[in-house]
Design a protein around this motif. Structure first.
Motif, mmCIF file in Angstrom:
data_model
loop_
_atom_site.group_PDB
_atom_site.id
_atom_site.type_symbol
_atom_site.label_atom_id
_atom_site.label_comp_id
_atom_site.label_asym_id
_atom_site.label_seq_id
_atom_site.Cartn_x
_atom_site.Cartn_y
_atom_site.Cartn_z
ATOM 1 N N CYS A 280 0.850 -1.188 0.000
ATOM 2 C CA CYS A 280 0.000 0.000 0.000
ATOM 3 C C CYS A 280 0.886 1.238 0.000
ATOM 4 O O CYS A 280 1.886 1.302 0.713
ATOM 5 C CB CYS A 280 -0.919 -0.004 1.219
ATOM 6 S SG CYS A 280 -2.262 -1.213 1.086
ATOM 7 N N LEU A 281 0.512 2.208 -0.801
ATOM 8 C CA LEU A 281 1.280 3.437 -0.956
ATOM 9 C C LEU A 281 0.499 4.551 -0.282
ATOM 10 O O LEU A 281 -0.392 5.161 -0.870
ATOM 11 C CB LEU A 281 1.485 3.734 -2.444
ATOM 12 C CG LEU A 281 1.918 2.525 -3.300
ATOM 13 C CD1 LEU A 281 1.972 2.896 -4.778
ATOM 14 C CD2 LEU A 281 3.262 1.984 -2.835
ATOM 15 N N THR A 282 0.823 4.800 0.981
ATOM 16 C CA THR A 282 0.047 5.775 1.746
ATOM 17 C C THR A 282 0.730 7.127 1.838
ATOM 18 O O THR A 282 0.073 8.153 1.833
ATOM 19 C CB THR A 282 -0.272 5.246 3.149
ATOM 20 O OG1 THR A 282 0.930 4.754 3.752
ATOM 21 C CG2 THR A 282 -1.269 4.110 3.080
ATOM 22 N N SER A 283 2.041 7.158 1.933
ATOM 23 C CA SER A 283 2.731 8.445 1.889
ATOM 24 C C SER A 283 3.568 8.507 0.622
ATOM 25 O O SER A 283 3.918 7.482 0.036
ATOM 26 C CB SER A 283 3.611 8.641 3.128
ATOM 27 O OG SER A 283 4.882 8.032 2.966
ATOM 28 N N LEU A 284 3.883 9.746 0.218
ATOM 29 C CA LEU A 284 4.593 9.946 -1.037
ATOM 30 C C LEU A 284 5.467 11.183 -0.928
ATOM 31 O O LEU A 284 5.023 12.227 -0.448
ATOM 32 C CB LEU A 284 3.569 10.124 -2.169
ATOM 33 C CG LEU A 284 4.068 10.184 -3.614
ATOM 34 C CD1 LEU A 284 4.783 8.908 -3.993
ATOM 35 C CD2 LEU A 284 2.879 10.425 -4.550
ATOM 36 N N SER A 285 6.722 11.061 -1.350
ATOM 37 C CA SER A 285 7.633 12.201 -1.384
ATOM 38 C C SER A 285 8.621 12.001 -2.523
ATOM 39 O O SER A 285 8.607 10.974 -3.206
ATOM 40 C CB SER A 285 8.366 12.372 -0.040
ATOM 41 O OG SER A 285 9.201 11.253 0.218
ATOM 42 N N LYS A 344 2.799 3.198 13.129
ATOM 43 C CA LYS A 344 1.842 4.109 12.493
ATOM 44 C C LYS A 344 2.527 5.214 11.694
ATOM 45 O O LYS A 344 2.231 6.405 11.856
ATOM 46 C CB LYS A 344 0.898 4.714 13.545
ATOM 47 C CG LYS A 344 -0.010 3.686 14.204
ATOM 48 C CD LYS A 344 -0.988 4.326 15.174
ATOM 49 C CE LYS A 344 -1.886 3.261 15.812
ATOM 50 N NZ LYS A 344 -2.833 3.838 16.797
ATOM 51 N N VAL A 345 3.431 4.827 10.825
ATOM 52 C CA VAL A 345 4.099 5.799 9.971
ATOM 53 C C VAL A 345 3.084 6.431 9.013
ATOM 54 O O VAL A 345 2.357 5.732 8.319
ATOM 55 C CB VAL A 345 5.244 5.141 9.177
ATOM 56 C CG1 VAL A 345 5.718 6.053 8.054
ATOM 57 C CG2 VAL A 345 6.400 4.822 10.102
ATOM 58 N N GLN A 346 3.048 7.758 9.001
ATOM 59 C CA GLN A 346 2.134 8.487 8.118
ATOM 60 C C GLN A 346 2.865 9.217 7.001
ATOM 61 O O GLN A 346 2.255 9.580 5.999
ATOM 62 C CB GLN A 346 1.330 9.512 8.944
ATOM 63 C CG GLN A 346 0.480 8.911 10.043
ATOM 64 C CD GLN A 346 -0.874 8.446 9.532
ATOM 65 O OE1 GLN A 346 -1.088 8.309 8.334
ATOM 66 N NE2 GLN A 346 -1.806 8.202 10.442
ATOM 67 N N GLY A 347 4.156 9.460 7.184
ATOM 68 C CA GLY A 347 4.907 10.186 6.172
ATOM 69 C C GLY A 347 6.359 9.782 6.177
ATOM 70 O O GLY A 347 6.890 9.367 7.217
#
Length: 430
Positions: A280-285, A344-347
């Motif tokens: 799953c790709l939840t954060s993006l940079s 719970k990594v969000q970013g």
């Protein structure tokens, strides 16, 4: 001897007390997660992580036909969207951030309505610092935030300009163009199936990254692609309908602007589990320090262990680099990956040396209290993560600006009375 000890003891105790306080403070900000004290940002084999390209061709044809019809007015650059003004944000941090003052933090706030909204939730953040190495776009410092709607029925971005003394922004609804038996139109992203027989499009707009003229939005098993040369001004903002109306006018559910999807890449189908072959790709940079440039994604995992993945970009197409010449088709294979031990990594973002993560703090691991501070963690590959600073509650995606050396982020914490949402930046090397 005893008399000297007694005479100097209070001063000595104070000195030791200050030293111990500083030491304990440093220890508090450098512990790894308690459930993974020996865990590190561990490299793993990236070759099993792939993304397949979705339909660019039919969407491209639909975009051309809709623009040719005259039902939308086209702008070809994000700064042009702000030429008509927009919402007035607050050019200062309006809530407590919990950030360490030594990191020279700064930022701004949305207006009161967006700060307290119970239906629109901010998730991702990018800016002209990603779009161009210079850090500006046509001379402007611009930022783009992604938001999802209640039940993911809609998704939008916000284009904002901050001058340091003022903040102006416009909301832009994300839409999917398609053909029907009677012509071409568009629908909201989210809440319906894909019109081209592909996978259901997710409306949970999460991570976002701006790269050249392209905007990437992560939505779980998808990275949706938008072309910022096709920003549409709507001719009717009085209705909740989305698409080309019967009178030939265009509407995007009360929004002045819409942005059509150009294509999409999939790691799996909407509703699939997040696993080793369908991450799953939840954060993006964005990482411009590598060769080639790379998209960096992370996956939310309650007790850690989710993958951080690096996806190669092709600078000439401004798209993920597939195994075909045009990058509109084929498969993208990851070039790097790590297991992230933080809960719970969000970013996730990188400055080329360190990786930075927003996630739960060690001292509040597993809490259900959404008011407690989040933490920004820092780690070297192969090393244990440590806390750089506390951060606003429920801090989401991060974005690193090489042009300024600042780390950007925002939080989603909902408070319908006073608001708790901020957009912030800090200098992680300070």
């Amino acid at each position: 001897m005893n008399r000297i000890m007694c005479r100097t003891n209070p001063r000595w105790i104070r000195a030791v007390g200050v030293f111990l306080a500083l030491l304990l403070s440093a220890v508090t900000l450098s512990v790894a997660h308690p459930a993974a004290a020996a865990s590190v940002l561990a490299p793993i084999d990236p070759s099993g992580f792939t993304m397949r390209a979705g339909d660019f061709t039919n969407r491209g044809a639909a975009i051309q036909q809709i623009e040719a019809s005259g039902s939308v007015s086209v702008r070809t650059s994000p700064d042009q969207v702000l030429a008509d003004g927009g919402h007035a944000g607050r050019a200062a941090l309006c809530h407590n951030t919990n950030l360490d003052g030594s990191l020279k933090y700064d930022g701004f706030c949305w207006d009161q309505a967006d700060d307290t909204s119970a239906v629109w939730t901010p998730q991702g953040l990018t800016g002209s610092h990603d779009a161009q190495p210079s850090g500006t776009w046509n001379g402007h410092y611009l930022y783009i935030a992604s938001w999802h709607f209640t039940d993911n029925d809609y998704a939008r971005i916000t284009i904002a300009e901050s001058t340091g003394t003022s903040v102006t922004y416009q909301h832009v609804l994300l839409v999917d163009p398609y053909s029907t038996s009677s012509g071409y139109t568009f629908r909201p992203v989210g809440g319906a199936g894909d019109r081209f027989g592909m996978d259901v499009l997710s409306g949970h707009a999460d991570g976002v990254t701006w790269y050249g003229n392209k905007l990437f939005v992560a939505t779980g098993h998808q990275i949706q692609v938008y072309d910022l040369r096709h920003l549409w001004k709507m001719s009717d903002t009085s209705t909740d309908q989305v698409g080309i109306l019967g009178n030939g006018k265009s509407s995007a559910r009360y929004h002045n602007w819409a942005l059509p999807m150009a294509g999409v890449y999939f790691t799996g189908n909407t509703g699939d589990p997040c696993d080793a072959t369908r991450p799953c790709l939840t954060s993006l940079s964005l990482d411009r320090t590598s060769s080639p440039d790379a998209l960096v994604t992370s996956q939310f995992a309650t007790q850690g262990g989710g993958p951080l993945i690096r996806w190669p970009l092709n600078a000439s197409t401004a798209l993920p680099d597939t195994d075909t010449a045009n990058d509109y088709t084929g498969t993208v294979t990851a070039t790097g990956a790590y297991t992230v031990p933080i809960w719970k990594v969000q970013g996730a973002a990188t400055d080329g040396t360190y990786y930075y993560f927003s996630g739960e703090c060690p001292e509040t691991a597993g809490t259900t209290d959404s008011n407690v501070p989040y933490c920004i963690h820092r780690a070297l590959p192969g090393a244990a993560p440590h806390v750089l600073t506390h951060a606003p509650p429920l801090t989401q995606n991060l974005s690193y600006a090489p042009s300024s050396g600042r780390l950007w982020g925002l939080n989603e914490r909902e408070d319908t009375t006073t608001g708790k949402r901020v957009v912030f930046s800090l200098v992680p090397s300070a």
